[in-house]
Design a protein around this motif. Sequence first.
Motif, PDB file in Angstrom:
ATOM      1  N   LEU A 298     -18.849  -1.914  49.509  1.00 45.73           N
ATOM      2  CA  LEU A 298     -18.420  -2.526  48.257  1.00 45.73           C
ATOM      3  C   LEU A 298     -17.419  -3.642  48.528  1.00 45.73           C
ATOM      4  CD1 LEU A 298     -17.751   0.670  46.103  1.00 45.73           C
ATOM      5  CD2 LEU A 298     -19.630  -0.966  45.776  1.00 45.73           C
ATOM      6  N   PHE A 299     -17.467  -4.670  47.676  1.00 47.30           N
ATOM      7  CA  PHE A 299     -16.537  -5.791  47.776  1.00 47.30           C
ATOM      8  C   PHE A 299     -16.065  -6.170  46.374  1.00 47.30           C
ATOM      9  CE2 PHE A 299     -20.263  -6.258  50.516  1.00 47.30           C
ATOM     10  CZ  PHE A 299     -19.705  -6.125  51.773  1.00 47.30           C
ATOM     11  N   LEU A 300     -14.806  -6.518  46.260  1.00 50.13           N
ATOM     12  CA  LEU A 300     -14.268  -7.100  45.030  1.00 50.13           C
ATOM     13  C   LEU A 300     -13.963  -8.554  45.353  1.00 50.13           C
ATOM     14  CD1 LEU A 300     -13.176  -6.886  42.124  1.00 50.13           C
ATOM     15  CD2 LEU A 300     -10.991  -6.143  43.103  1.00 50.13           C
ATOM     16  N   ILE A 301     -14.805  -9.465  44.888  1.00 48.09           N
ATOM     17  CA  ILE A 301     -14.693 -10.861  45.311  1.00 48.09           C
ATOM     18  C   ILE A 301     -14.726 -11.798  44.107  1.00 48.09           C
ATOM     19  CG2 ILE A 301     -15.546 -10.568  47.659  1.00 48.09           C
ATOM     20  CD1 ILE A 301     -18.327 -11.221  46.732  1.00 48.09           C
ATOM     21  N   SER A 302     -14.146 -12.970  44.317  1.00 43.45           N
ATOM     22  CA  SER A 302     -14.042 -13.972  43.261  1.00 43.45           C
ATOM     23  C   SER A 302     -15.221 -14.933  43.311  1.00 43.45           C
ATOM     24  CB  SER A 302     -12.739 -14.762  43.427  1.00 43.45           C
ATOM     25  OG  SER A 302     -12.742 -15.916  42.602  1.00 43.45           O
ATOM     26  N   ARG A 303     -15.716 -15.288  42.149  1.00 43.06           N
ATOM     27  CA  ARG A 303     -16.824 -16.247  42.119  1.00 43.06           C
ATOM     28  C   ARG A 303     -16.366 -17.647  42.515  1.00 43.06           C
ATOM     29  NH1 ARG A 303     -16.181 -15.364  36.448  1.00 43.06           N
ATOM     30  NH2 ARG A 303     -15.381 -17.201  35.344  1.00 43.06           N
ATOM     31  N   LEU A 304     -15.055 -17.850  42.652  1.00 36.47           N
ATOM     32  CA  LEU A 304     -14.544 -19.137  43.115  1.00 36.47           C
ATOM     33  C   LEU A 304     -14.608 -19.255  44.637  1.00 36.47           C
ATOM     34  CD1 LEU A 304     -11.357 -19.418  40.847  1.00 36.47           C
ATOM     35  CD2 LEU A 304     -13.670 -20.289  40.405  1.00 36.47           C
ATOM     36  N   ALA A 305     -14.762 -18.118  45.326  1.00 36.37           N
ATOM     37  CA  ALA A 305     -14.785 -18.124  46.788  1.00 36.37           C
ATOM     38  C   ALA A 305     -16.119 -18.657  47.304  1.00 36.37           C
ATOM     39  CB  ALA A 305     -14.548 -16.712  47.317  1.00 36.37           C
ATOM     40  N   TRP A 306     -16.072 -19.311  48.466  1.00 34.29           N
ATOM     41  CA  TRP A 306     -17.299 -19.864  49.039  1.00 34.29           C
ATOM     42  C   TRP A 306     -18.337 -18.787  49.288  1.00 34.29           C
ATOM     43  CZ3 TRP A 306     -16.810 -24.313  53.156  1.00 34.29           C
ATOM     44  CH2 TRP A 306     -16.297 -25.446  52.526  1.00 34.29           C
ATOM     45  N   HIS A 307     -17.889 -17.610  49.813  1.00 33.04           N
ATOM     46  CA  HIS A 307     -18.896 -16.589  50.129  1.00 33.04           C
ATOM     47  C   HIS A 307     -19.616 -16.113  48.871  1.00 33.04           C
ATOM     48  CE1 HIS A 307     -14.971 -14.110  50.346  1.00 33.04           C
ATOM     49  NE2 HIS A 307     -15.440 -13.938  49.132  1.00 33.04           N
ATOM     50  N   THR A 308     -18.902 -16.041  47.742  1.00 34.44           N
ATOM     51  CA  THR A 308     -19.551 -15.617  46.503  1.00 34.44           C
ATOM     52  C   THR A 308     -20.530 -16.677  46.012  1.00 34.44           C
ATOM     53  OG1 THR A 308     -17.484 -14.481  45.961  1.00 34.44           O
ATOM     54  CG2 THR A 308     -19.131 -14.639  44.225  1.00 34.44           C
ATOM     55  N   ARG A 309     -20.139 -17.927  46.096  1.00 35.67           N
ATOM     56  CA  ARG A 309     -21.045 -19.005  45.699  1.00 35.67           C
ATOM     57  C   ARG A 309     -22.289 -19.013  46.583  1.00 35.67           C
ATOM     58  NH1 ARG A 309     -17.004 -24.173  44.478  1.00 35.67           N
ATOM     59  NH2 ARG A 309     -15.748 -23.151  42.866  1.00 35.67           N
ATOM     60  N   ASN A 310     -22.087 -18.736  47.863  1.00 39.66           N
ATOM     61  CA  ASN A 310     -23.238 -18.654  48.762  1.00 39.66           C
ATOM     62  C   ASN A 310     -24.168 -17.514  48.354  1.00 39.66           C
ATOM     63  OD1 ASN A 310     -22.182 -20.764  50.264  1.00 39.66           O
ATOM     64  ND2 ASN A 310     -21.276 -19.431  51.819  1.00 39.66           N
ATOM     65  N   LEU A 311     -23.589 -16.369  48.004  1.00 39.08           N
ATOM     66  CA  LEU A 311     -24.396 -15.209  47.618  1.00 39.08           C
ATOM     67  C   LEU A 311     -25.157 -15.460  46.322  1.00 39.08           C
ATOM     68  CD1 LEU A 311     -21.849 -12.370  48.455  1.00 39.08           C
ATOM     69  CD2 LEU A 311     -23.981 -12.866  49.673  1.00 39.08           C
TER      70      LEU A 311
ATOM     71  N   PRO B 228      -5.207  -0.204  46.865  1.00 41.16           N
ATOM     72  CA  PRO B 228      -4.359  -0.217  45.662  1.00 41.16           C
ATOM     73  C   PRO B 228      -3.766  -1.588  45.361  1.00 41.16           C
ATOM     74  CG  PRO B 228      -3.853   1.681  47.051  1.00 41.16           C
ATOM     75  CD  PRO B 228      -4.768   0.811  47.844  1.00 41.16           C
ATOM     76  N   GLY B 229      -3.529  -2.393  46.382  1.00 41.14           N
ATOM     77  CA  GLY B 229      -2.963  -3.715  46.169  1.00 41.14           C
ATOM     78  C   GLY B 229      -3.875  -4.638  45.388  1.00 41.14           C
ATOM     79  N   ALA B 230      -5.170  -4.305  45.344  1.00 42.76           N
ATOM     80  CA  ALA B 230      -6.119  -5.144  44.614  1.00 42.76           C
ATOM     81  C   ALA B 230      -5.976  -4.994  43.102  1.00 42.76           C
ATOM     82  CB  ALA B 230      -7.550  -4.810  45.033  1.00 42.76           C
ATOM     83  N   GLU B 231      -5.205  -3.992  42.666  1.00 44.15           N
ATOM     84  CA  GLU B 231      -4.966  -3.817  41.228  1.00 44.15           C
ATOM     85  C   GLU B 231      -4.393  -5.096  40.618  1.00 44.15           C
ATOM     86  OE1 GLU B 231      -5.454  -1.409  39.082  1.00 44.15           O
ATOM     87  OE2 GLU B 231      -5.598   0.508  40.144  1.00 44.15           O
ATOM     88  N   GLY B 232      -3.642  -5.849  41.421  1.00 47.80           N
ATOM     89  CA  GLY B 232      -2.978  -7.034  40.907  1.00 47.80           C
ATOM     90  C   GLY B 232      -3.917  -8.153  40.500  1.00 47.80           C
ATOM     91  N   TYR B 233      -5.141  -8.150  41.036  1.00 49.95           N
ATOM     92  CA  TYR B 233      -6.080  -9.220  40.682  1.00 49.95           C
ATOM     93  C   TYR B 233      -7.439  -8.706  40.222  1.00 49.95           C
ATOM     94  CZ  TYR B 233      -7.540  -8.403  45.564  1.00 49.95           C
ATOM     95  OH  TYR B 233      -7.939  -7.834  46.750  1.00 49.95           O
ATOM     96  N   ALA B 234      -7.634  -7.399  40.235  1.00 46.05           N
ATOM     97  CA  ALA B 234      -8.943  -6.841  39.880  1.00 46.05           C
ATOM     98  C   ALA B 234      -9.361  -7.200  38.459  1.00 46.05           C
ATOM     99  CB  ALA B 234      -8.929  -5.326  40.053  1.00 46.05           C
ATOM    100  N   GLY B 235      -8.389  -7.403  37.586  1.00 43.15           N
ATOM    101  CA  GLY B 235      -8.710  -7.721  36.204  1.00 43.15           C
ATOM    102  C   GLY B 235      -8.918  -9.191  35.913  1.00 43.15           C
ATOM    103  N   PHE B 236      -8.726 -10.045  36.916  1.00 47.27           N
ATOM    104  CA  PHE B 236      -8.935 -11.477  36.699  1.00 47.27           C
ATOM    105  C   PHE B 236     -10.407 -11.734  36.363  1.00 47.27           C
ATOM    106  CE2 PHE B 236      -5.224 -12.981  39.630  1.00 47.27           C
ATOM    107  CZ  PHE B 236      -4.330 -12.326  38.791  1.00 47.27           C
ATOM    108  N   ALA B 237     -10.638 -12.697  35.488  1.00 44.80           N
ATOM    109  CA  ALA B 237     -11.995 -12.937  34.984  1.00 44.80           C
ATOM    110  C   ALA B 237     -12.971 -13.361  36.069  1.00 44.80           C
ATOM    111  CB  ALA B 237     -11.950 -13.995  33.888  1.00 44.80           C
ATOM    112  N   ASP B 238     -12.476 -13.967  37.141  1.00 45.68           N
ATOM    113  CA  ASP B 238     -13.388 -14.472  38.169  1.00 45.68           C
ATOM    114  C   ASP B 238     -13.734 -13.431  39.225  1.00 45.68           C
ATOM    115  OD1 ASP B 238     -10.512 -15.138  38.663  1.00 45.68           O
ATOM    116  OD2 ASP B 238     -11.277 -15.595  40.669  1.00 45.68           O
ATOM    117  N   PHE B 239     -13.125 -12.225  39.161  1.00 41.81           N
ATOM    118  CA  PHE B 239     -13.401 -11.194  40.162  1.00 41.81           C
ATOM    119  C   PHE B 239     -14.419 -10.191  39.637  1.00 41.81           C
ATOM    120  CE2 PHE B 239      -9.684 -12.834  42.224  1.00 41.81           C
ATOM    121  CZ  PHE B 239      -9.863 -12.522  43.566  1.00 41.81           C
ATOM    122  N   SER B 240     -15.357  -9.819  40.498  1.00 43.69           N
ATOM    123  CA  SER B 240     -16.389  -8.843  40.145  1.00 43.69           C
ATOM    124  C   SER B 240     -16.699  -7.971  41.356  1.00 43.69           C
ATOM    125  CB  SER B 240     -17.679  -9.543  39.691  1.00 43.69           C
ATOM    126  OG  SER B 240     -17.459 -10.335  38.551  1.00 43.69           O
ATOM    127  N   MET B 241     -17.281  -6.805  41.077  1.00 42.53           N
ATOM    128  CA  MET B 241     -17.697  -5.905  42.141  1.00 42.53           C
ATOM    129  C   MET B 241     -19.083  -6.294  42.649  1.00 42.53           C
ATOM    130  SD  MET B 241     -15.171  -3.898  42.654  1.00 42.53           S
ATOM    131  CE  MET B 241     -16.112  -3.136  43.991  1.00 42.53           C
TER     132      MET B 241
END
Length: 256
Positions: A57-70, A118-131
């Motif tokens: 599993l990954f929690l990644i931002s659609r702004l990141a290059w790897h997400t755009r590639n995927l 647990p540290g990902a709690e700080g950005y998990a709710g950002f609109a650009d992040f998805s599982m």
Amino acid sequence: MIADDPRARGEPEPPASAARRLVRAALKGSLATLDRQTGHPYASLVLVATEPDGAPLFLISRLAWHTRNLEADARASLLLDGTGGLAEPLTGGRLTLIGEVRPTASATARGRFLARHPGAEGYAGFADFSMYAMAVARAHWVGGFGRIVDLAPADLATDVAGAADLIAAETGILAHMNADHADAVALYATALAQKPPGSWRMSGIDPDGIDLLHCTTNDAARIDFDTRVRTPDAARAALISLARRARGVGQGGTQA
């Protein structure tokens, strides 16, 4: 399984078992995607967790290059490195998973990821992040010089058939163990996983075993049950058995 762990006898762990352990214990990995503009491999560092069945599993931002590639091409590979602390890294284990990475609507994905990070709690709710989850098509295990094996998805997967009640109870089991049995959790880490003392907590449970996380050093461990469990009651019995085994090791016994 701990009761038949060849490492306790000084023997090499079978490749499939070692690979499964690395998948469960890994906190990060190198995710290689295909560059959407050039087609070249593009490798990036990602945090990793697993589903109950072992899917990465990954929690990644659609702004990141790897997400755009995927988004353009879901094909990817993931390198998990188990060579930390070795004087000669090429003598240690590493695993390359090959498959496709896509968004997941799994009910367990976010909770399991945040329990692991647990540290990902700080950005998990950002609109650009998805599982996202990886569907593994094949795997390549290198356990050191001359120990090279190709593995099938079934070699890595945990059978979760009939384990719906256990999966649903996971959050409660973790909360109970970490709040009421922190001493046992710490003993699992030090006696069974041979980890240094410290503030350890359970971050996951599945039919095959438990995942442990150190609260301050970003260290992790995987401990397998003696037998597969599918219900909360069976998990409770397995955790008690692990505690007894750990106390025996702590008093000078062995795991085998």
